[in-house]
Design a protein around this motif. Structure first.
Motif, mmCIF file in Angstrom:
data_model
loop_
_atom_site.group_PDB
_atom_site.id
_atom_site.type_symbol
_atom_site.label_atom_id
_atom_site.label_comp_id
_atom_site.label_asym_id
_atom_site.label_seq_id
_atom_site.Cartn_x
_atom_site.Cartn_y
_atom_site.Cartn_z
ATOM 1 N N GLU A 132 48.963 44.414 32.166
ATOM 2 C CA GLU A 132 47.580 43.643 31.527
ATOM 3 C C GLU A 132 47.363 42.525 32.258
ATOM 4 O O GLU A 132 46.371 42.164 32.081
ATOM 5 C CB GLU A 132 48.046 43.588 29.910
ATOM 6 C CG GLU A 132 48.157 44.834 29.075
ATOM 7 C CD GLU A 132 48.737 44.725 27.814
ATOM 8 O OE1 GLU A 132 48.967 43.602 27.568
ATOM 9 O OE2 GLU A 132 48.835 45.770 27.281
ATOM 10 N N ALA A 133 48.466 41.744 32.668
ATOM 11 C CA ALA A 133 48.301 40.418 33.249
ATOM 12 C C ALA A 133 47.458 40.592 34.601
ATOM 13 O O ALA A 133 46.428 39.934 34.918
ATOM 14 C CB ALA A 133 49.516 39.762 33.389
ATOM 15 N N ALA A 134 47.798 41.620 35.227
ATOM 16 C CA ALA A 134 46.945 41.868 36.604
ATOM 17 C C ALA A 134 45.646 42.386 36.400
ATOM 18 O O ALA A 134 44.605 41.884 37.053
ATOM 19 C CB ALA A 134 47.740 42.996 37.563
ATOM 20 N N THR A 135 45.191 43.089 35.295
ATOM 21 C CA THR A 135 44.002 43.291 35.086
ATOM 22 C C THR A 135 43.191 42.242 34.500
ATOM 23 O O THR A 135 41.749 41.930 35.051
ATOM 24 C CB THR A 135 43.888 44.478 33.923
ATOM 25 O OG1 THR A 135 44.757 45.557 34.262
ATOM 26 C CG2 THR A 135 42.564 44.951 33.338
ATOM 27 N N LEU A 136 43.874 41.255 33.811
ATOM 28 C CA LEU A 136 43.081 40.070 33.424
ATOM 29 C C LEU A 136 42.833 39.208 34.496
ATOM 30 O O LEU A 136 41.564 38.690 34.636
ATOM 31 C CB LEU A 136 43.884 39.298 32.481
ATOM 32 C CG LEU A 136 43.724 39.993 31.162
ATOM 33 C CD1 LEU A 136 44.943 39.185 30.016
ATOM 34 C CD2 LEU A 136 42.326 39.943 30.599
ATOM 35 N N ARG A 137 43.856 39.040 35.632
ATOM 36 C CA ARG A 137 43.581 38.184 36.703
ATOM 37 C C ARG A 137 42.253 38.752 37.541
ATOM 38 O O ARG A 137 41.644 38.235 37.916
ATOM 39 C CB ARG A 137 44.817 37.954 37.457
ATOM 40 C CG ARG A 137 45.869 36.916 37.145
ATOM 41 C CD ARG A 137 47.034 36.899 37.977
ATOM 42 N NE ARG A 137 47.849 37.851 38.262
ATOM 43 C CZ ARG A 137 48.915 38.217 37.456
ATOM 44 N NH1 ARG A 137 49.029 37.527 36.444
ATOM 45 N NH2 ARG A 137 49.628 39.311 37.739
ATOM 46 N N GLU A 138 42.278 40.046 37.634
ATOM 47 C CA GLU A 138 41.350 40.736 38.564
ATOM 48 C C GLU A 138 40.194 40.445 37.777
ATOM 49 O O GLU A 138 39.083 40.286 38.363
ATOM 50 C CB GLU A 138 41.758 42.162 38.830
ATOM 51 C CG GLU A 138 42.639 42.518 39.535
ATOM 52 C CD GLU A 138 43.011 43.850 39.501
ATOM 53 O OE1 GLU A 138 42.213 44.783 39.008
ATOM 54 O OE2 GLU A 138 44.066 44.276 40.088
ATOM 55 N N TYR A 139 40.008 40.615 36.508
ATOM 56 C CA TYR A 139 38.709 40.517 35.704
ATOM 57 C C TYR A 139 38.218 39.037 35.738
ATOM 58 O O TYR A 139 36.974 38.766 36.095
ATOM 59 C CB TYR A 139 38.986 40.837 34.362
ATOM 60 C CG TYR A 139 37.830 40.534 33.326
ATOM 61 C CD1 TYR A 139 36.646 41.274 33.375
ATOM 62 C CD2 TYR A 139 37.841 39.375 32.469
ATOM 63 C CE1 TYR A 139 35.682 41.190 32.377
ATOM 64 C CE2 TYR A 139 36.808 39.091 31.774
ATOM 65 C CZ TYR A 139 35.570 40.025 31.765
ATOM 66 O OH TYR A 139 34.283 39.569 30.894
ATOM 67 N N ILE A 140 39.041 37.970 35.669
ATOM 68 C CA ILE A 140 38.738 36.714 35.920
ATOM 69 C C ILE A 140 38.249 36.367 37.411
ATOM 70 O O ILE A 140 37.254 35.688 37.374
ATOM 71 C CB ILE A 140 39.827 35.664 35.647
ATOM 72 C CG1 ILE A 140 40.332 36.011 33.933
ATOM 73 C CG2 ILE A 140 39.647 34.245 35.904
ATOM 74 C CD1 ILE A 140 41.261 35.103 33.201
ATOM 75 N N ALA A 141 38.858 36.797 38.203
ATOM 76 C CA ALA A 141 38.616 36.578 39.757
ATOM 77 C C ALA A 141 37.333 37.364 40.077
ATOM 78 O O ALA A 141 36.473 36.664 40.958
ATOM 79 C CB ALA A 141 39.679 37.185 40.651
ATOM 80 N N ALA A 142 36.958 38.287 39.454
ATOM 81 C CA ALA A 142 35.590 39.054 39.842
ATOM 82 C C ALA A 142 34.360 38.379 39.177
ATOM 83 O O ALA A 142 33.430 38.468 39.565
ATOM 84 C CB ALA A 142 35.701 40.496 39.169
#
Length: 143
Positions: A132-142
């Motif tokens: 979940e944390a990795a998904t959120l980081r990817e979402y924020i970075a995108a």
């Protein structure tokens, strides 16, 4: 997430012992397999109970080393709480916390199909949180 997801990852092997085996044999099995509980089967091979390290410690504290020569059936927990593969991991965590035990057999159609430990649940929750944390980081970075 469901219990079946944990079983898919960890496997379905269940270590068992017969109810007439001695407490000493059970302790050796737990030590050799590096596990905290063993499923106890009756003469028909059916689920008769569960024996944990705590059960062995309690038996020895009450009866000293004489307990080691007695049958597992004298010390096992007979009323075993079980779960199903379709149960949620959250429900399983709640059951383990409320009842204060660390191992839950998984039963489907009156057949033992696996066992889940609190360690399995914690590992699953940590992996879920990391994803979940990795998904959120990817979402924020995108963004």
């Amino acid at each position: 997430m469901q219990v079946k997801n944990i079983l898919r990852e960890k496997g379905r092997e269940v270590v068992t012992i017969m109810s007439e085996a001695t407490l000493s044999e059970a302790a050796q099995l737990l030590s050799h397999r590096r596990i905290g509980a063993v499923i106890v089967r009756d003469g028909n091979g059916e689920l008769a109970g569960i024996l944990s390290e705590r059960d062995i410690v309690r038996a020895i504290s009450r009866e000293s080393v004489q307990a080691l020569a007695r049958a597992v059936s004298q010390y096992m927990t007979r009323e075993v709480a079980t779960c199903r593969e379709s149960d949620s991991v959250d429900d399983l965590m709640e059951l383990m916390t409320r009842k204060r035990f660390r191992h839950v057999p998984v039963v489907e159609n009156e057949r033992l199909v696996g066992i889940i430990s609190i360690g399995d649940v914690v590992k699953t929750r940590i992996e879920e949180t990391v994803r979940e944390a990795a998904t959120l980081r990817e979402y924020i970075a995108a963004g």
